[in-house]
Design an enzyme around this catalytic site. Structure first.
Site, PDB file in Angstrom:
ATOM      1  N   GLU A 156       0.806  -1.216   0.000  1.00 57.17           N
ATOM      2  CA  GLU A 156       0.000   0.000   0.000  1.00 57.17           C
ATOM      3  C   GLU A 156       0.842   1.270   0.000  1.00 57.17           C
ATOM      4  OE1 GLU A 156      -4.048   0.065   1.615  1.00 57.17           O
ATOM      5  OE2 GLU A 156      -3.026   1.007   3.322  1.00 57.17           O
TER       6      GLU A 156
ATOM      7  N   LYS B  39       0.801   4.746   1.241  1.00 59.68           N
ATOM      8  CA  LYS B  39       0.050   5.302   2.374  1.00 59.68           C
ATOM      9  C   LYS B  39       0.849   6.443   2.992  1.00 59.68           C
ATOM     10  CE  LYS B  39      -2.347   3.411   6.458  1.00 59.68           C
ATOM     11  NZ  LYS B  39      -2.548   2.148   7.212  1.00 59.68           N
TER      12      LYS B  39
ATOM     13  N   LYS C 143      -8.050   2.508  -2.855  1.00 58.68           N
ATOM     14  CA  LYS C 143      -8.498   2.285  -1.483  1.00 58.68           C
ATOM     15  C   LYS C 143      -9.017   3.600  -0.924  1.00 58.68           C
ATOM     16  CE  LYS C 143      -7.259   0.171   2.918  1.00 58.68           C
ATOM     17  NZ  LYS C 143      -6.157  -0.293   3.782  1.00 58.68           N
TER      18      LYS C 143
ATOM     19  N   GLU D 253     -14.437  -5.752   1.770  1.00 59.80           N
ATOM     20  CA  GLU D 253     -13.879  -5.887   3.112  1.00 59.80           C
ATOM     21  C   GLU D 253     -14.957  -6.172   4.143  1.00 59.80           C
ATOM     22  OE1 GLU D 253     -10.769  -3.045   4.404  1.00 59.80           O
ATOM     23  OE2 GLU D 253     -12.176  -2.569   6.025  1.00 59.80           O
TER      24      GLU D 253
ATOM     25  N   GLU E 156      -5.935  -8.218   6.310  1.00 62.34           N
ATOM     26  CA  GLU E 156      -5.609  -6.799   6.279  1.00 62.34           C
ATOM     27  C   GLU E 156      -5.335  -6.266   7.687  1.00 62.34           C
ATOM     28  OE1 GLU E 156      -9.141  -6.131   2.941  1.00 62.34           O
ATOM     29  OE2 GLU E 156      -8.832  -4.647   4.509  1.00 62.34           O
ATOM     30  N   SER E 157      -4.378  -5.368   7.779  1.00 57.88           N
ATOM     31  CA  SER E 157      -4.100  -4.515   8.944  1.00 57.88           C
ATOM     32  C   SER E 157      -3.339  -5.217  10.063  1.00 57.88           C
ATOM     33  CB  SER E 157      -5.385  -3.914   9.530  1.00 57.88           C
ATOM     34  OG  SER E 157      -5.972  -3.010   8.637  1.00 57.88           O
TER      35      SER E 157
END
Length: 290
Positions: free
Chosen positions: A65, A67, A127, A176, A227-228
């Protein structure tokens, strides 16, 4: 584990996600009049890069990503060159690039999306907090191959409407979820690439058990993305063991001095090659909830 069994009727999200969704509705309303122009621009584009196929393999595929900032961390890499950053990710083995375009909390722009789509030969995902079809046409016009749709931020009517709009625009979707109920909504809407976010976007709290618990419930024919909250190969191990096909990693590589090396290390994590048995996993989760 109780969050996985939520069956409450949908309501507009609260917390940080609610604020971002309201702002997204405002931004979409401001550009809704450009829809015809965006459609014309998309008509002249070559087909988008295939999105799902590059996310399968013997090792976890990395969606890296771009970001600049986030609500939880503040500034991460505000001065990065989006195209150069994405090229470094691909040099490290990234299968796809996620580009944050949300401007107020994440410091992103559609210009970043355009720059990345011109810089790399892999699928690029917009995103953002997408709530209106015009945002999907914006994404495709800027070169995206796919777009993120967050089930929690979309009503039962909006999710299938946006899925249809994405297909019409020539975009794939990364849908998501965080609960079984949201997963069921995603599947009913036709999602085939499903992300499970360890972070609750309303509270910004990360529960690293979320993706490993929910991913086994995703049908084997779908792509499952964790994710995350993952920074190192060790962090990826639970998702890999649960049967994830890919991981989406942002802050750790956006802030890295050598992003290609970080992506290369993450892309070497072997995944479970056993097919996910969603029916069996659902029974196990259901038993745990009683």
């Amino acid at each position: 584990m109780q969050a996985f069994f939520s069956s409450a009727p949908w309501s507009f999200p609260g917390g940080t996600l609610g604020t971002l969704a309201r702002e997204a509705h405002e931004r979409a309303g401001a550009v809704a009049g450009t829809l015809a122009e965006l459609r014309a621009r998309v008509h002249d584009l070559p087909p988008a890069h295939p999105f799902a196929a590059p996310l399968r393999g013997p090792c976890l595929r990395v969606i890296a990503e771009v970001k600049r900032a986030s609500p939880s961390k503040g500034a991460i890499a505000p001065g990065l060159d989006a195209g150069m950053q994405a090229a470094a990710y691909v040099a490290g083995g990234a299968a796809a690039i996620s580009v944050l375009t949300e401007p107020t909390r994440f410091g992103g722009t559609l210009a970043d999306l355009r720059d990345v789509s011109h810089a790399v030969p892999v699928p690029v995902i917009r995103k953002d907090f997408l709530v209106h079809p015009v945002q999907l046409w914006e994404a495709r016009a800027a070169g995206a191959s796919a777009a993120l749709l967050i089930v929690r931020s979309l009503s039962p009517d909006e999710l299938p409407r946006l899925m249809d709009a994405a297909a019409e625009a020539g975009l794939s979707t990364l849908v998501e979820v965080r609960t079984l109920g949201e997963l069921d909504r995603a599947l009913a809407a036709g999602a085939t690439v499903i992300g499970v976010n360890n972070r609750d976007l309303e509270t910004l709290v990360i529960d690293p058990a979320t993706a490993p618990a929910l991913i086994p419930c995703i049908p084997a024919e779908c792509i499952a993305v964790a994710e995350s909250g993952m920074r190192t190969p060790v962090d990826l191990a639970p998702a890999a063991a649960a049967g994830a096909d890919a991981v989406l990693v942002g802050s750790a590589i956006s802030a890295a001095a050598d992003p290609a090396a970080v992506v290369r290390a993450l892309a070497g994590v072997a995944r479970s090659l056993s097919s996910r048995n969603a029916e069996q996993a659902r029974r196990a989760v259901g038993s745990a909830g009683h």
